[in-house]
Design a protein around this motif. Structure first.
Motif, short mmCIF file in Angstrom:
data_model
loop_
_atom_site.label_atom_id
_atom_site.label_comp_id
_atom_site.label_asym_id
_atom_site.label_seq_id
_atom_site.Cartn_x
_atom_site.Cartn_y
_atom_site.Cartn_z
N SER A 23 -8.00 7.47 6.19
CA SER A 23 -8.07 6.66 4.98
C SER A 23 -6.68 6.33 4.45
CB SER A 23 -8.89 7.38 3.91
OG SER A 23 -8.29 8.61 3.61
N SER A 24 -5.66 6.94 5.07
CA SER A 24 -4.29 6.68 4.64
C SER A 24 -3.34 6.99 5.79
CB SER A 24 -3.95 7.57 3.43
OG SER A 24 -2.54 7.66 3.29
N THR A 78 -7.83 0.97 4.77
CA THR A 78 -7.24 0.42 3.55
C THR A 78 -7.35 -1.10 3.48
OG1 THR A 78 -5.13 0.53 4.74
CG2 THR A 78 -5.53 2.23 3.09
N ILE A 135 0.89 -1.17 0.00
CA ILE A 135 0.00 0.00 0.00
C ILE A 135 0.92 1.21 0.00
CG2 ILE A 135 -1.77 1.27 1.31
CD1 ILE A 135 -2.73 -1.52 2.33
N VAL A 151 -7.36 2.47 10.03
CA VAL A 151 -7.07 2.91 8.67
C VAL A 151 -7.93 2.07 7.73
CG1 VAL A 151 -4.98 1.46 8.51
CG2 VAL A 151 -5.26 3.40 6.96
N ASP A 171 -6.42 -2.17 10.68
CA ASP A 171 -7.55 -2.06 9.74
C ASP A 171 -8.78 -2.83 10.23
OD1 ASP A 171 -6.19 -4.56 9.20
OD2 ASP A 171 -7.44 -4.72 7.41
N ASP A 186 0.93 4.54 -0.04
CA ASP A 186 0.87 5.61 0.96
C ASP A 186 1.50 5.17 2.28
OD1 ASP A 186 -0.37 7.39 -0.61
OD2 ASP A 186 -2.16 7.64 0.66
N ALA A 187 1.20 3.93 2.66
CA ALA A 187 1.68 3.41 3.95
C ALA A 187 3.20 3.23 3.92
CB ALA A 187 1.00 2.08 4.27
N SER A 243 -0.66 8.36 5.54
CA SER A 243 -0.05 9.68 5.27
C SER A 243 -0.78 10.78 6.03
CB SER A 243 -0.05 9.97 3.78
OG SER A 243 -1.38 10.04 3.32
N GLU A 244 -1.98 10.49 6.54
CA GLU A 244 -2.72 11.49 7.31
C GLU A 244 -2.22 11.61 8.76
OE1 GLU A 244 -6.87 10.47 6.89
OE2 GLU A 244 -6.60 10.28 4.73
#
Ligand SMILES: [Mg+2]
Length: 276
Positions: free
Chosen positions: A256-257, A237, A31, A235, A216, A33-34, A259-260
């Motif tokens: 949702s990611s 995802t 994933i 998260v 998750d 972003d992760a 990165s947040e």
């Protein structure tokens, strides 16, 4: 009530404990972003530790998998239910040496690595994880040992695992068969029990109230984090969010990611020596 966040800025974060499947990768696909967020945290000096219910991979397997996805970590950054179970037996049953293991080679290795003897001869403990070569004979040995007084442990309670083509029975399904036969419930080591979170916290050396649990799945990751007293982040995802079960503790934050989740550079955080 969870805060559905588009940006989680929490300056007091000292460390992160995270699930793997559905958070860092789905099956064999990373994933993005992760991977990017974790790489950034590593560069910023924020320690993290992965906790996985999967007892069929060793930490070295996870290191290789993440390396292929572009994230370099150490084996000590990974806590598996296999290693936690073996360590737990060693600590809680110091007089025990003979353990009957139903599970993958990684589970047998984890047991042997802490100095216990995997054997089907007069076992004092039965430890069950996911075994794709499960047989009636293996279950018979386990049932007989448990009825003769052996302690009964399970690596993780997951009943169903997603596969490329659908689902397969998880460790929890075969553990449940032995529990049904013996009418004895196992002690479960993996999430939602807090054992793995405690192991990860000890490795990170971070304060409980300054460590985030990321996952998750509410019934496993979030419950385990809550039971260990951590703030939790769901998260979205991985496993799709189902109807809210009011009996479950809800996450503190939903993103949702990864990165947040914003962390501050190392120089602005209180320095802590990382323990391994
Ligand atoms: Mg997961």
């Amino acid at each position: 009530m969870a805060e559905r966040s588009s940006h989680l800025n929490w300056p007091q974060i000292e460390g992160i404990i995270s699930d793997l499947d559905g958070v860092v990768y789905r099956g064999n696909s990373g994933i993005e972003d992760a991977i990017h967020a974790l790489g950034g945290w590593k560069a910023a000096g924020l320690p993290f530790c992965f906790v996985t219910n999967n007892s069929t991979h060793t930490p070295d397997d996870v290191v290789r998998k993440l390396d292929a996805l572009g994230l370099a970590i150490a084996p000590t950054d990974v806590v598996t239910s296999a290693i936690t179970a073996a360590t737990f037996i060693r600590a809680k049953h110091p007089d025990v040496s003979r353990v009957y293991v139903i599970g993958a080679p990684s589970l047998v290795k984890a047991v042997a690595d802490v100095g216990l003897e995997p054997t089907d001869q007069k076992p004092e403990v039965v430890l069950m994880g996911l075994d794709r070569q499960i047989s009636h004979e293996k279950m018979r040995i386990a049932v007989e040992a448990i009825l003769n007084g052996a302690a009964f442990l399970g690596t993780n309670p997951d009943l169903l695992l997603p596969t490329a083509s659908g689902f397969e029975p998880g460790a929890g399904a075969i553990i449940a068969a032995v529990a049904a036969a013996t009418q004895i419930n196992p002690l479960i080591i993996g999430k939602p029990e807090p054992h793995m979170i405690e192991t990860a916290l000890a490795r990170l050396g971070t304060a409980r109230n300054a460590t985030l649990m990321v996952g998750d799945q509410i019934p496993t990751d979030i419950q385990a984090g809550k039971r260990a007293g951590l703030s939790t982040v769901l998260v979205t995802t991985g496993v799709p969010l189902r109807e809210k079960d009011p009996s479950l503790l809800q996450p503190d934050f939903i993103v949702s990611s990864l990165s947040e989740i914003e962390v501050l550079p190392r120089r602005t955080r209180r320095h802590r020596q990382r323990r391994v």
